[in-house]
Enzyme design. Structure first.
Site, PDB file in Angstrom:
ATOM      1  N   ALA A 120      28.153  71.323  14.499  1.00  0.00           N
ATOM      2  CA  ALA A 120      28.922  71.135  13.369  1.00  0.00           C
ATOM      3  C   ALA A 120      30.087  70.242  13.472  1.00  0.00           C
ATOM      4  CB  ALA A 120      29.387  72.609  12.513  1.00  0.00           C
ATOM      5  N   THR A 121      30.846  70.227  14.441  1.00  0.00           N
ATOM      6  CA  THR A 121      31.967  69.408  14.771  1.00  0.00           C
ATOM      7  C   THR A 121      31.509  67.891  14.672  1.00  0.00           C
ATOM      8  OG1 THR A 121      32.871  71.023  16.214  1.00  0.00           O
ATOM      9  CG2 THR A 121      33.825  68.988  16.434  1.00  0.00           C
ATOM     10  N   GLN A 228      29.430  78.359   8.585  1.00  0.00           N
ATOM     11  CA  GLN A 228      29.261  80.138   8.355  1.00  0.00           C
ATOM     12  C   GLN A 228      28.429  80.516   7.330  1.00  0.00           C
ATOM     13  OE1 GLN A 228      30.403  82.084  10.491  1.00  0.00           O
ATOM     14  NE2 GLN A 228      32.028  80.729  11.602  1.00  0.00           N
ATOM     15  N   SER A 248      25.540  74.315  11.688  1.00  0.00           N
ATOM     16  CA  SER A 248      25.735  74.539  13.103  1.00  0.00           C
ATOM     17  C   SER A 248      24.633  75.537  13.420  1.00  0.00           C
ATOM     18  CB  SER A 248      27.184  75.268  13.402  1.00  0.00           C
ATOM     19  OG  SER A 248      27.302  75.831  14.734  1.00  0.00           O
ATOM     20  N   HIS A 250      24.552  77.633  16.474  1.00  0.00           N
ATOM     21  CA  HIS A 250      25.044  78.872  17.038  1.00  0.00           C
ATOM     22  C   HIS A 250      25.774  79.691  16.375  1.00  0.00           C
ATOM     23  CE1 HIS A 250      29.440  78.046  18.298  1.00  0.00           C
ATOM     24  NE2 HIS A 250      29.061  77.111  17.802  1.00  0.00           N
ATOM     25  N   THR A 288      18.761  60.746  22.085  1.00  0.00           N
ATOM     26  CA  THR A 288      17.327  61.555  22.270  1.00  0.00           C
ATOM     27  C   THR A 288      17.637  62.835  21.440  1.00  0.00           C
ATOM     28  OG1 THR A 288      16.828  60.430  24.360  1.00  0.00           O
ATOM     29  CG2 THR A 288      15.686  62.471  23.807  1.00  0.00           C
ATOM     30  N   CYS A 374      38.806  78.660  18.075  1.00  0.00           N
ATOM     31  CA  CYS A 374      39.491  77.354  18.599  1.00  0.00           C
ATOM     32  C   CYS A 374      40.880  77.102  18.531  1.00  0.00           C
ATOM     33  CB  CYS A 374      38.908  76.150  17.697  1.00  0.00           C
ATOM     34  SG  CYS A 374      38.255  76.396  16.205  1.00  0.00           S
TER      35      CYS A 374
END
Lengths: 450, 125
Positions: A120-121, A228, A248, A250, A288, A374
């Site tokens: 997502a970043t 989220q 995202s 994870h 890739t 973070c």
């Protein structure tokens, strides 16, 4: 636990005085063996791992996702962009299935609108910098909120250094954005509005549908960071008029290191690519595509779609249980964020007169966090809590409980009981609490001599 | 194809629960047991044989996933420690027998324990 070796070594030690000197080494070796075994036993005791209650930081991978990914790690390892052989074709087919039937289906998008990224970043960076830079000739203004994720805020800071003007909209005390303020802030030269769907620290759900309508009517692109929210609440990019969306892997029980960006085609959103190369992913993100990770993301999305109702019901039930238990036993506990417009699995509680870090350390057999992962390294209280106007002392004493698909009732009960116990213990030690009990109003105290 | 009978459904349910018990991770194990139970309960009233067959197929596929992932998600670090411990343990039990003869020839048993002592050290490292 049995340790016959202890008997052995003690027997050796006792008969040691009868042994000739060269056998003295046997004695010391035996006692070091004894020490080794004791150390192993102690390590085993510490190997009881804490309960995981931090589902906003990351989530364990669902076994079904791992099962889908493994063949592509081991047997079907071809590069999906290889056009000339079966290895490439089978990898490409798996990647396209993930894109079409799974990710796109979950958000109601066309498969050509999904770009796989590394998370997502990266998606946020691509969306914000890409859109702003593409339209920079005519449009030099970007709008975002003060409670966004660090990657969005940092990308905006970089844009400011490139000469763009950025408006960071404040939020109300319940964490929601004021729609009139947003409408008033949109200028003729605004290219992008970025508001996250569900906040990762306080769990607040923004009124995305209304924001989408405002942006569409003003002809401004609307980006939302749905890391989220996706797979947890029903989302539809057409209904909500979203132009760009970050996903995202994870956070939805998928693998780490993969994410996706939804980029609308009708009306077309143009981006300046951040990563240049062979033109993969429609030229927007060369490189890739990691087939096993993409397959994992697809599997996670399709499982999330199936399980959404069951998980939502269960997570709401567990969150209510946790909050009710804690709030009924100890006074002066505040839940940060709007009580209804929220995702139930993210509970952020502030315990008055208790320091957050010390509570976290006291709850050492539960994995919790105060604020986002973070920002956990810095000593400052979370900027999100400051943005919602929480008092400095309350911002320091907040804990975020994350509840997810794998949380059990026992874990929630244990966490609640431990929390109650430790808060009571810490408050006993707190002089501020003593003063409050005596009826002194803390705000009226002059702490320094002027 | 004939639809699955009640006995077959119950047999699949039992097998899935048995396999789910084998997960070494607490969270996976409790989730699998709970989800299997809730899924079978929720679909208990389904009458249409085509739907029943489809659900049974899905169940068999999930059973395969559970069986494979039980193997893959076993915590290897802990298994190793336990294996080494049992090694030392079994050897020490053997040695323990050797020491039972202390009443007899002390010197003889001493030479025994020297040899065994070395063996214990070599095996556990």
């Amino acid at each position: 636990m049995l340790s016959p070796s202890r008997t052995v070594s003690s027997r050796l030690l006792r008969t040691g005085s009868w042994l000739p000197l060269w056998l003295g080494s046997v004695r010391s070796a035996a006692s070091s063996l004894q020490k080794e075994l004791i150390k192993k036993r102690e390590l085993e005791k510490d190997e009881l791992r804490p309960l995981y209650m931090d589902f906003q930081a990351t989530t364990p991978m669902d076994p079904r996702v791992l099962d889908a990914m493994l063949p592509y790690q081991v047997n079907y390892y071809g590069n999906p962009h290889s056009r000339t052989h079966a290895y490439g074709w089978e990898s490409e087919s798996a990647m396209e299935t993930a894109r079409k039937q799974q990710v796109a289906d979950l958000i109601g998008a066309d498969p050509r609108e999904i770009i796989f990224t590394s998370g997502a970043t990266e998606s946020n960076n691509m969306a914000i910098k890409g859109v702003a830079r593409f339209y920079q000739a005519k449009k030099r203004h970007v709008i975002t909120t003060q409670t966004e994720h660090k990657c969005v805020l940092d990308s905006c800071r970089i844009l400011e250094s490139e000469g763009f003007s950025v408006t960071y909209l404040p939020v109300r005390t319940d964490g929601l954005l004021d729609l009139e303020l947003l409408e008033a802030s949109i200028r003729p030269d605004t290219s992008l509005v970025s508001v996250m769907t569900v906040n990762n620290e306080i769990g607040v759900k923004q009124p995305i549908k209304e924001i989408g309508k405002i942006c569409r009517s003003k002809g401004v692109f609307f980006h939302t960071d749905a890391a989220q929210a996706i797979g947890k609440i029903p989302l539809n990019v057409s209904d909500w008029k979203i132009d760009l969306m970050s996903i995202s892997g994870h956070k939805i029980y998928g693998p780490k290191g993969v994410g996706a960006l939804y980029v609308r085609r009708r009306p077309r959103v143009r981006l300046e690519p951040l990563q240049n190369g062979g033109g993969q992913e429609r030229g927007l993100r060369s490189g890739t595509v990691p087939t096993p990770l993409a397959v994992g993301l697809g599997a996670a999305c399709s499982i999330a779609q199936q399980e959404m109702e069951y998980d939502h019901h269960r997570v709401s039930m567990l969150a209510n249980r946790l909050v009710q238990k804690i709030m009924s036993e100890i006074p002066d506990v505040i839940m940060n964020g709007h009580p209804e417009q929220r995702y139930p699995g993210c509970v952020n509680l502030s315990f008055a007169y208790v320091e957050g870090e010390s509570l976290l350390m006291a709850l050492k057999d539960v994995a919790l966090s105060s604020g986002s992962a973070c920002t956990s390294a810095s000593l400052e209280p979370s900027y999100v809590l400051r943005a919602i106007g929480a008092d400095e002392d309350l911002a320091h004493s907040s804990i975020r409980f994350g509840i997810g698909r794998f949380t059990t009732e026992d874990e929630v009960d244990y966490t609640a009981e431990k929390c109650i116990q430790q808060v009571r213990r810490l408050r006993e030690m707190s002089p501020l609490w003593e003063m409050v009990q005596e009826g002194i109003d803390l705000k009226s105290i002059k702490w320094t001599q002027h | 194809m004939a639809s699955s009978s009640r006995a077959q459904v119950i047999s699949l349910y039992r097998t899935m629960l048995k396999e789910s018990q084998k997960f070494s991770s607490y969270n996976y194990r409790t989730y699998a047991l709970r989800r299997v139970r809730d899924a079978f309960r929720a679909n208990g009233k389904v009458e249409d044989p085509v739907t029943v067959e489809r659900l049974m197929e899905e169940g068999r596929r999930t059973l395969g996933v559970i069986q494979r992932q039980v193997r893959h998600t076993t915590d290897t670090q802990h298994t190793e420690t336990r294996q080494r411990q049992t090694h030392t343990l079994s050897f020490c039990v053997v040695l323990g027998f050797c020491f039972c003869q202390t009443n007899k020839n002390v010197l003889k048993s001493l030479s025994f324990c020297n040899f065994s002592g070395f063996c214990v050290i070599f095996v556990s490292f």
